[in-house]
Motif scaffolding. Structure first.
Motif, PDB file in Angstrom:
ATOM      1  N   ALA A 166     -35.681  -0.543 -24.243  1.00 42.96           N
ATOM      2  CA  ALA A 166     -34.356  -1.117 -24.002  1.00 42.96           C
ATOM      3  C   ALA A 166     -34.544  -2.425 -23.229  1.00 42.96           C
ATOM      4  N   THR A 167     -34.371  -3.532 -23.919  1.00 45.96           N
ATOM      5  CA  THR A 167     -34.665  -4.834 -23.314  1.00 45.96           C
ATOM      6  C   THR A 167     -33.475  -5.774 -23.462  1.00 45.96           C
ATOM      7  N   TYR A 168     -33.560  -6.903 -22.759  1.00 40.83           N
ATOM      8  CA  TYR A 168     -32.561  -7.965 -22.940  1.00 40.83           C
ATOM      9  C   TYR A 168     -33.313  -9.289 -22.953  1.00 40.83           C
ATOM     10  N   LEU A 169     -32.661 -10.321 -23.448  1.00 45.43           N
ATOM     11  CA  LEU A 169     -33.267 -11.648 -23.464  1.00 45.43           C
ATOM     12  C   LEU A 169     -32.691 -12.478 -22.333  1.00 45.43           C
ATOM     13  N   ASP A 170     -33.553 -13.127 -21.548  1.00 43.69           N
ATOM     14  CA  ASP A 170     -33.053 -13.959 -20.440  1.00 43.69           C
ATOM     15  C   ASP A 170     -32.636 -15.346 -20.947  1.00 43.69           C
ATOM     16  N   GLU A 171     -32.241 -16.242 -20.015  1.00 42.28           N
ATOM     17  CA  GLU A 171     -31.733 -17.570 -20.393  1.00 42.28           C
ATOM     18  C   GLU A 171     -32.696 -18.324 -21.310  1.00 42.28           C
ATOM     19  N   SER A 172     -33.992 -18.102 -21.098  1.00 42.83           N
ATOM     20  CA  SER A 172     -34.948 -18.856 -21.903  1.00 42.83           C
ATOM     21  C   SER A 172     -35.405 -18.072 -23.136  1.00 42.83           C
ATOM     22  N   GLY A 173     -34.693 -16.988 -23.427  1.00 44.75           N
ATOM     23  CA  GLY A 173     -35.015 -16.237 -24.642  1.00 44.75           C
ATOM     24  C   GLY A 173     -36.200 -15.292 -24.481  1.00 44.75           C
ATOM     25  N   LYS A 174     -36.610 -15.071 -23.209  1.00 42.05           N
ATOM     26  CA  LYS A 174     -37.731 -14.168 -22.962  1.00 42.05           C
ATOM     27  C   LYS A 174     -37.214 -12.729 -22.819  1.00 42.05           C
ATOM     28  N   GLU A 175     -37.986 -11.773 -23.358  1.00 39.62           N
ATOM     29  CA  GLU A 175     -37.554 -10.375 -23.353  1.00 39.62           C
ATOM     30  C   GLU A 175     -38.015  -9.640 -22.091  1.00 39.62           C
ATOM     31  N   HIS A 176     -37.105  -8.853 -21.471  1.00 39.81           N
ATOM     32  CA  HIS A 176     -37.459  -8.047 -20.290  1.00 39.81           C
ATOM     33  C   HIS A 176     -36.845  -6.652 -20.437  1.00 39.81           C
ATOM     34  N   PRO A 177     -37.491  -5.643 -19.850  1.00 39.94           N
ATOM     35  CA  PRO A 177     -36.860  -4.320 -19.853  1.00 39.94           C
ATOM     36  C   PRO A 177     -35.623  -4.318 -18.955  1.00 39.94           C
ATOM     37  N   LEU A 178     -34.616  -3.561 -19.333  1.00 43.47           N
ATOM     38  CA  LEU A 178     -33.413  -3.425 -18.495  1.00 43.47           C
ATOM     39  C   LEU A 178     -33.772  -2.658 -17.230  1.00 43.47           C
ATOM     40  N   ILE A 179     -33.138  -3.051 -16.120  1.00 45.73           N
ATOM     41  CA  ILE A 179     -33.366  -2.372 -14.843  1.00 45.73           C
ATOM     42  C   ILE A 179     -32.203  -1.400 -14.652  1.00 45.73           C
ATOM     43  N   MET A 180     -32.537  -0.115 -14.511  1.00 39.63           N
ATOM     44  CA  MET A 180     -31.484   0.903 -14.545  1.00 39.63           C
ATOM     45  C   MET A 180     -31.284   1.675 -13.242  1.00 39.63           C
ATOM     46  N   GLY A 181     -30.107   2.260 -13.140  1.00 39.66           N
ATOM     47  CA  GLY A 181     -29.808   3.204 -12.065  1.00 39.66           C
ATOM     48  C   GLY A 181     -29.086   4.385 -12.691  1.00 39.66           C
ATOM     49  N   SER A 182     -29.148   5.540 -12.036  1.00 38.09           N
ATOM     50  CA  SER A 182     -28.417   6.693 -12.567  1.00 38.09           C
ATOM     51  C   SER A 182     -27.768   7.432 -11.400  1.00 38.09           C
ATOM     52  N   TYR A 183     -26.566   7.957 -11.647  1.00 43.48           N
ATOM     53  CA  TYR A 183     -25.711   8.404 -10.544  1.00 43.48           C
ATOM     54  C   TYR A 183     -24.934   9.654 -10.971  1.00 43.48           C
ATOM     55  N   GLY A 184     -25.069  10.759 -10.244  1.00 47.22           N
ATOM     56  CA  GLY A 184     -24.397  12.001 -10.651  1.00 47.22           C
ATOM     57  C   GLY A 184     -23.469  12.565  -9.587  1.00 47.22           C
ATOM     58  N   ILE A 185     -22.449  13.277 -10.038  1.00 44.52           N
ATOM     59  CA  ILE A 185     -21.579  14.039  -9.128  1.00 44.52           C
ATOM     60  C   ILE A 185     -21.189  15.335  -9.834  1.00 44.52           C
ATOM     61  N   GLY A 186     -21.162  16.447  -9.101  1.00 45.02           N
ATOM     62  CA  GLY A 186     -20.721  17.716  -9.668  1.00 45.02           C
ATOM     63  C   GLY A 186     -19.332  18.083  -9.178  1.00 45.02           C
ATOM     64  N   PRO A 187     -18.306  17.932 -10.023  1.00 45.15           N
ATOM     65  CA  PRO A 187     -16.931  18.237  -9.585  1.00 45.15           C
ATOM     66  C   PRO A 187     -16.769  19.682  -9.093  1.00 45.15           C
ATOM     67  N   ALA A 188     -17.425  20.639  -9.741  1.00 42.79           N
ATOM     68  CA  ALA A 188     -17.274  22.036  -9.312  1.00 42.79           C
ATOM     69  C   ALA A 188     -17.863  22.235  -7.920  1.00 42.79           C
ATOM     70  N   ARG A 189     -18.943  21.496  -7.642  1.00 43.78           N
ATOM     71  CA  ARG A 189     -19.531  21.624  -6.305  1.00 43.78           C
ATOM     72  C   ARG A 189     -18.627  21.034  -5.235  1.00 43.78           C
ATOM     73  N   ILE A 190     -17.860  20.004  -5.591  1.00 43.31           N
ATOM     74  CA  ILE A 190     -16.902  19.455  -4.618  1.00 43.31           C
ATOM     75  C   ILE A 190     -15.856  20.513  -4.298  1.00 43.31           C
ATOM     76  N   ALA A 191     -15.333  21.167  -5.342  1.00 37.72           N
ATOM     77  CA  ALA A 191     -14.316  22.206  -5.129  1.00 37.72           C
ATOM     78  C   ALA A 191     -14.885  23.322  -4.259  1.00 37.72           C
ATOM     79  N   ALA A 192     -16.088  23.787  -4.600  1.00 34.28           N
ATOM     80  CA  ALA A 192     -16.689  24.886  -3.846  1.00 34.28           C
ATOM     81  C   ALA A 192     -17.007  24.458  -2.411  1.00 34.28           C
ATOM     82  N   ALA A 193     -17.461  23.217  -2.237  1.00 32.51           N
ATOM     83  CA  ALA A 193     -17.788  22.735  -0.894  1.00 32.51           C
ATOM     84  C   ALA A 193     -16.529  22.680  -0.032  1.00 32.51           C
ATOM     85  N   ALA A 194     -15.417  22.253  -0.637  1.00 33.24           N
ATOM     86  CA  ALA A 194     -14.150  22.199   0.114  1.00 33.24           C
ATOM     87  C   ALA A 194     -13.782  23.603   0.591  1.00 33.24           C
TER      88      ALA A 194
END
Ligand code: ATP
Ligand code: MG
Length: 560
Positions: free
Chosen positions: A415-443
């Motif tokens: 999974a790549t993108y091209l920069d201003e000069s047309g050079k290819e780089h891998p995308l820099i990613m983050g991932s983020y999770g939340i469990g709604p049922a755990r919020i209910a149970a925690a409350a």
């Protein structure tokens, strides 16, 4: 909503085998039913609560510019094979074949699929950043589904993924998620901490978890007043050192003493003067992990150094060391050795790899070679590494987490993108999770009292529980109907208990369900012209004129 029309099968007794408060109360209040281990049916009230939580999550995700999409729950195995996780993840992943014999999996999470998509659709730096999220079912064959909805095999997760051109842009996406998460947990009304965490199976470098303090939690965090907070899986502390005896390796007979307690009792010395040697098996062969006798090995820290491992069996130990388990030590063993950093200082008693013997006066690093690393578990009361204060260790429920993934998924999936000069780089990613049922149970875990649930207003199934004491009484009934319609007109979601059952049961159900405010219309209301109002949390009581009740209650709710 009228209770006479609502399906909420409440129970007087706790369900068998339930330990967690949230498990007991969610079943008793008629929010959920268990279909099988780790599989829950959400009844109408349970579903309503989940939806409230999901709405808050959606609002806050949208507010940081994240865009909602929806990915399939079933995936071709191929995509998971490309990142290697098809093999790395063991039995936790549900696997199946389609009618054509193709290997498929049920999604535990969606890094692979979202990256597959980005690989095909994102082309240029002009399209970045992108953040995509979904609130969707995940399936995991958890080893020990337990504690009601806190750890299930099928559960809802909000998962979002960010795609950026470089690390500093990823920092921005990460920071935006931190802000959104803080608002989500605050709005949901739960107490939480943001702590440093172990990136684990997600890979990547930086990760944080959002932890709700609760005895029902399976995680532990080490915390300090200075602000240091970390999952014990990676938490650090400053150890204390005793006065060590003079060196000089010497074999001593310890006939029947095998455990740290037995040997320290036999030799009349403290466990801090001994080394606990633990033999583990890895794909690359056996390894010896060593910690001071008074401390514990932290498996996750060892795992980061040697990878997946399991304890060696007594037979394996005998074969490798020549002695029975209980007399294992580092001397003379030609295998990988990892010693906790605390062992850099001092002279110790170790197993002699000879049945019935230990060796005294051993100096790690001199008498035997080892890789020194932090592999011990922090303890409450140890000194913080950032200041002079003492750490405390608290039990918590993990309600959400965030990871900087970098290129862990974008590289293998191209999974790549091209920069201003047309050079290819891998995308820099983050991932983020939340469990709604755990919020209910925690409350529930954090706020419930002996009578039942106490919902934070924002995620309560209804804001007001209106108890009509005697529906057969025309005057009471007319007043209740009037207050009910005025509450609704004021935008206050209300459950009116108009059931033809004993008042005692109605009041008990109101306390069990835990809506923030209870309004009672009974005999006294008819004679006094006032409704009785009670705040569920804390029990504060009020009386309001019938005509003004709806407005007064709406005002009261604003203060909760
Ligand atoms: P845990 O360490 O508790 O197993 P995890 O690290 O596996 O959690 P993630 O894969 O990061 O969790 O999932 C993101 C969120 O999904 C978690 O923070 C949690 O709120 C929720 N979650 C994870 N596993 C479960 C489960 N089995 N049941 C309910 N919710 C879960
Ligand atoms: Mg897990």
């Amino acid at each position: 909503m009228r209770a006479s029309k609502l399906f909420f099968p409440t129970l007087k007794e706790d369900p068998a085998e339930a330990e967690a408060i949230s498990h007991k109360l969610m079943v008793r209040a008629g929010l959920v039913r268990q279909l099988a281990a780790g599989l829950y049916i959400y009844l109408p009230l349970g579903q309503r609560i989940l939806e409230k939580i999901c709405r808050i999550i959606r609002e806050e995700m949208n507010a940081i510019g994240a865009q909602e999409l929806s990915m399939p729950i079933m995936h071709p195995a191929e995509v998971w094979q490309q990142t290697g996780r098809y093999n790395d993840i063991g039995e936790e992943m549900f696997r199946l074949k389609d009618r054509g014999g193709r290997d498929m999996v049920l999604g535990m999470t969606h890094e692979e699929i979202v990256t597959w998509l980005a690989a095909r659709e994102i082309r240029s730096y002009r399209e970045l950043p992108q953040t995509w999220y979904q609130i969707q079912t995940k399936l995991r064959d958890e080893a020990r589904p337990k504690s009601g909805v806190l750890r299930t095999r099928e559960f809802l997760m909000k998962d979002s993924y960010s795609f950026d051109a470089n690390e500093s842009a990823l920092d921005m996406s990460y920071t935006l998620h931190v802000q959104a998460y803080k608002r989500i947990f605050e709005r949901c009304g739960i107490e939480y901490y943001m702590v440093e965490s172990d990136p684990g199976m997600m890979g990547g470098a930086t990760a944080h978890e959002f932890m709700a303090p609760s005895y029902a939690g399976e995680d532990e965090v080490a915390m300090c007043n200075c602000g240091y907070a970390a999952n014990v899986e990676l938490a650090r502390s400053v150890p204390e050192f005793p006065e060590y005896p003079e060196p000089g390796a010497e074999e001593v007979a310890t006939p029947d003493a095998r455990t740290i307690e037995e040997v320290s009792a036999f030799l009349d010395t403290g466990p801090e003067f001994m080394i606990k040697s633990l033999m583990v098996m890895t794909d690359a062969g056996p390894a010896l992990a060593m910690v001071r006798g008074d401390q514990e090995l932290q498996e996750s820290k060892l795992g980061r150094i040697i990878g997946a491992h399991r304890p060696a069996t007594p037979e394996e130990i005998k074969e490798i060391t020549g002695a029975e388990a209980g007399f294992t030590g580092p001397l003379g063993l030609d295998i990988r050795k990892i010693a906790d950093k605390c062992l850099k200082e001092g002279t110790f008693i170790i197993g002699a790899n000879k049945d019935g013997y230990h060796i005294e006066g051993v100096i790690p690093g001199k008498d035997f070679e080892a890789e020194f690393a932090d592999i011990r578990r922090v303890r409450a009361g140890e000194q913080c590494t950032c200041c002079d204060n003492k750490l405390r260790v608290e039990q918590v429920i993990e309600v959400g987490n965030i990871f900087k993934l970098g290129t862990k998924y974008s590289e293998p999936l191209n999974a790549t993108y091209l920069d201003e000069s047309g050079k290819e780089h891998p995308l820099i990613m983050g991932s983020y999770g939340i469990g709604p049922a755990r919020i209910a149970a925690a409350a529930i875990e954090q706020l419930a009292d002996e009578k039942g649930i106490v919902w934070p207003a924002a995620i309560a199934p209804f804001k007001v529980h209106l108890v009509l004491v005697q529906p057969a009484d025309n005057q009471q009934s007319a007043i209740a109907e009037k207050v009910y319609s005025q509450l609704m007109a004021n935008g206050v979601e209300t459950l009116m208990d108009d059931r033809d059952i004993s008042p005692g049961v109605k009041f008990a159900d109101a306390e069990l369900l835990g809506c923030p405010v209870r309004v009672t219309v009974g005999k006294r209301t008819v004679s006094s012209g006032q409704v009785e109002v009670q705040v569920r949390r804390g029990g504060e009581e009020h009386e309001f004129e019938i005509g003004a009740a709806a407005k007064e209650v709406a005002g009261l709710l604003d203060t909760l």
